[in-house]
Motif scaffolding. Structure first.
Motif, PDB file in Angstrom:
ATOM      1  N   VAL A 138      26.431  20.413 -13.311  1.00 35.63           N
ATOM      2  CA  VAL A 138      27.230  21.640 -13.313  1.00 35.63           C
ATOM      3  C   VAL A 138      28.598  21.317 -13.890  1.00 35.63           C
ATOM      4  O   VAL A 138      29.018  20.158 -13.919  1.00 35.63           O
ATOM      5  CB  VAL A 138      27.388  22.240 -11.894  1.00 35.63           C
ATOM      6  CG1 VAL A 138      26.052  22.677 -11.328  1.00 35.63           C
ATOM      7  CG2 VAL A 138      28.080  21.256 -10.959  1.00 35.63           C
ATOM      8  N   MET A 139      29.272  22.339 -14.365  1.00 37.43           N
ATOM      9  CA  MET A 139      30.634  22.191 -14.851  1.00 37.43           C
ATOM     10  C   MET A 139      31.599  22.483 -13.700  1.00 37.43           C
ATOM     11  O   MET A 139      31.700  23.622 -13.241  1.00 37.43           O
ATOM     12  CB  MET A 139      30.896  23.139 -16.020  1.00 37.43           C
ATOM     13  CG  MET A 139      30.339  22.658 -17.342  1.00 37.43           C
ATOM     14  SD  MET A 139      31.259  21.219 -17.950  1.00 37.43           S
ATOM     15  CE  MET A 139      30.445  20.976 -19.542  1.00 37.43           C
ATOM     16  N   ALA A 147      28.308  28.213 -18.975  1.00 30.61           N
ATOM     17  CA  ALA A 147      28.541  26.778 -18.762  1.00 30.61           C
ATOM     18  C   ALA A 147      28.064  25.946 -19.950  1.00 30.61           C
ATOM     19  O   ALA A 147      28.632  24.888 -20.246  1.00 30.61           O
ATOM     20  CB  ALA A 147      27.849  26.325 -17.479  1.00 30.61           C
ATOM     21  N   THR A 148      27.029  26.399 -20.643  1.00 31.35           N
ATOM     22  CA  THR A 148      26.507  25.640 -21.789  1.00 31.35           C
ATOM     23  C   THR A 148      27.445  25.689 -22.989  1.00 31.35           C
ATOM     24  O   THR A 148      27.287  24.909 -23.932  1.00 31.35           O
ATOM     25  CB  THR A 148      25.131  26.193 -22.199  1.00 31.35           C
ATOM     26  OG1 THR A 148      25.252  27.596 -22.482  1.00 31.35           O
ATOM     27  CG2 THR A 148      24.117  25.994 -21.086  1.00 31.35           C
ATOM     28  N   GLN A 167      43.822  22.883 -15.682  1.00 37.14           N
ATOM     29  CA  GLN A 167      42.442  22.971 -15.222  1.00 37.14           C
ATOM     30  C   GLN A 167      41.506  22.479 -16.316  1.00 37.14           C
ATOM     31  O   GLN A 167      41.512  22.989 -17.435  1.00 37.14           O
ATOM     32  CB  GLN A 167      42.105  24.409 -14.825  1.00 37.14           C
ATOM     33  CG  GLN A 167      42.884  24.875 -13.592  1.00 37.14           C
ATOM     34  CD  GLN A 167      42.687  26.337 -13.293  1.00 37.14           C
ATOM     35  OE1 GLN A 167      42.608  27.151 -14.198  1.00 37.14           O
ATOM     36  NE2 GLN A 167      42.621  26.674 -12.021  1.00 37.14           N
ATOM     37  N   ILE A 168      40.707  21.460 -15.961  1.00 37.31           N
ATOM     38  CA  ILE A 168      39.819  20.809 -16.912  1.00 37.31           C
ATOM     39  C   ILE A 168      38.374  20.955 -16.436  1.00 37.31           C
ATOM     40  O   ILE A 168      38.076  20.795 -15.250  1.00 37.31           O
ATOM     41  CB  ILE A 168      40.159  19.312 -17.063  1.00 37.31           C
ATOM     42  CG1 ILE A 168      41.636  19.138 -17.446  1.00 37.31           C
ATOM     43  CG2 ILE A 168      39.252  18.658 -18.092  1.00 37.31           C
ATOM     44  CD1 ILE A 168      42.001  19.715 -18.799  1.00 37.31           C
ATOM     45  N   ALA A 169      37.465  21.257 -17.366  1.00 38.43           N
ATOM     46  CA  ALA A 169      36.040  21.343 -17.045  1.00 38.43           C
ATOM     47  C   ALA A 169      35.426  19.952 -17.121  1.00 38.43           C
ATOM     48  O   ALA A 169      35.571  19.257 -18.129  1.00 38.43           O
ATOM     49  CB  ALA A 169      35.335  22.283 -18.012  1.00 38.43           C
ATOM     50  N   ARG A 170      34.740  19.546 -16.053  1.00 36.43           N
ATOM     51  CA  ARG A 170      34.102  18.240 -16.003  1.00 36.43           C
ATOM     52  C   ARG A 170      32.616  18.407 -15.702  1.00 36.43           C
ATOM     53  O   ARG A 170      32.235  19.104 -14.764  1.00 36.43           O
ATOM     54  CB  ARG A 170      34.743  17.368 -14.924  1.00 36.43           C
ATOM     55  CG  ARG A 170      36.173  16.941 -15.246  1.00 36.43           C
ATOM     56  CD  ARG A 170      36.223  16.059 -16.475  1.00 36.43           C
ATOM     57  NE  ARG A 170      37.590  15.579 -16.746  1.00 36.43           N
ATOM     58  CZ  ARG A 170      37.927  14.910 -17.843  1.00 36.43           C
ATOM     59  NH1 ARG A 170      37.013  14.649 -18.766  1.00 36.43           N
ATOM     60  NH2 ARG A 170      39.173  14.507 -18.010  1.00 36.43           N
ATOM     61  N   LEU A 171      31.791  17.754 -16.534  1.00 41.01           N
ATOM     62  CA  LEU A 171      30.349  17.788 -16.312  1.00 41.01           C
ATOM     63  C   LEU A 171      30.003  16.796 -15.205  1.00 41.01           C
ATOM     64  O   LEU A 171      30.313  15.609 -15.309  1.00 41.01           O
ATOM     65  CB  LEU A 171      29.614  17.423 -17.599  1.00 41.01           C
ATOM     66  CG  LEU A 171      28.089  17.579 -17.574  1.00 41.01           C
ATOM     67  CD1 LEU A 171      27.704  19.047 -17.457  1.00 41.01           C
ATOM     68  CD2 LEU A 171      27.468  16.970 -18.825  1.00 41.01           C
ATOM     69  N   ALA A 224      24.685  28.519 -13.325  1.00 41.80           N
ATOM     70  CA  ALA A 224      25.662  27.430 -13.370  1.00 41.80           C
ATOM     71  C   ALA A 224      25.013  26.091 -13.703  1.00 41.80           C
ATOM     72  O   ALA A 224      25.707  25.123 -14.022  1.00 41.80           O
ATOM     73  CB  ALA A 224      26.391  27.325 -12.027  1.00 41.80           C
ATOM     74  N   ILE A 225      23.683  26.003 -13.654  1.00 40.30           N
ATOM     75  CA  ILE A 225      22.985  24.737 -13.844  1.00 40.30           C
ATOM     76  C   ILE A 225      22.776  24.460 -15.330  1.00 40.30           C
ATOM     77  O   ILE A 225      22.298  25.319 -16.081  1.00 40.30           O
ATOM     78  CB  ILE A 225      21.626  24.748 -13.114  1.00 40.30           C
ATOM     79  CG1 ILE A 225      21.820  25.100 -11.629  1.00 40.30           C
ATOM     80  CG2 ILE A 225      20.934  23.416 -13.268  1.00 40.30           C
ATOM     81  CD1 ILE A 225      22.704  24.137 -10.875  1.00 40.30           C
TER      82      ILE A 225
END
Length: 235
Positions: A178-179, A222-223, A188-192, A165-166
């Motif tokens: 992490v995301m 995650a990348t 649902q939104i992915a946030r760094l 996850a890192i």
């Protein structure tokens, strides 16, 4: 006539003995032949969960080959790393509690059953093992859990995430992030999010800041996700 009858009787007795010997020999051969047949059937010595299957029907295997890996999950073990400044706070038999996002609202209690006598040469932490009763089979092997560790009179819940996850921080490539999945207007939104990492143990690592216990993060791929991109959580 008497002698003739006696001879016939002796002959009959001899035939009976020979027949019994043949029966015994046949029984011995049958028992010997059944041994390889019994060896073709694998029986679990305990009631357990099948973790791995390493052979298939029709596969030729050598003696001593592991066919299946079983796990007795009536009790499970959680392992974490403690730095040298904290290891003095743990003793065999001490109670500890764990929580996991996979079973929300449930806290499981166990006791310390092993403390490594030396630190890991790579991570420099001491491995501590907690054995937890699992009669309802709620805890599964490989789950990521958070430990409630009492230190200095306070209780601290430490989030632990998989190493997968890192990712690198966008602000500073020397830092980590992490995301995190945030709910915005029902989407649902992915946030760094930048994080501070703690001690690593195995395939997991503690997050000392940046992520709260219970938050959802992306652990695989995650990348490949862009900050602000809509995502869909697949249970």
């Amino acid at each position: 006539q008497f002698r003739g009858a006696q001879a016939k009787l002796n002959t009959a007795k001899a035939q009976i003995q020979m027949t019994r010997a043949k029966i015994g020999s046949a029984q011995a051969l049958t028992a010997e032949a059944s041994i390889p047949l019994q060896d073709t059937v694998l029986t679990a010595p305990i009631s357990a969960v099948l973790m791995q299957r390493r052979v298939e029907v029709g596969t030729f295997i050598a003696p001593g080959t592991t066919g299946f890996v079983l796990a007795d999950t009536t009790s499970v073990k959680a392992v974490f790393g403690a730095p040298d400044i904290s290891i003095k706070n743990f003793k065999l038999g001490d109670p500890l509690s764990i929580t996991t996002d996979a079973v929300p609202g449930t806290e499981s209690s166990g006791h310390i059953t092993r403390i490594s006598p030396s630190a890991d040469p790579a991570s420099r932490v001491f491995e501590v093992e907690v054995t937890i009763p699992n009669p309802q089979n709620l805890l599964k092997p490989g789950m990521v859990v958070s430990l409630l560790v009492a230190e200095g009179g306070t209780t601290v819940e430490i989030p632990v995430v998989p190493l997968t996850a890192i990712v690198r921080s966008k602000d500073n490539p020397n830092n980590y992030a992490v995301m995190v999945i945030e709910d915005q207007g029902g989407q649902q939104i992915a946030r760094l999010r930048n994080v501070t990492l703690g001690e690593a143990l195995g395939n997991t690592i503690a997050v000392t800041s940046g992520v709260n216990v219970g938050e959802q993060i992306i652990t695989t791929g995650a990348t490949l996700v862009v900050d602000g991109e809509p995502v869909q959580v697949i249970p």
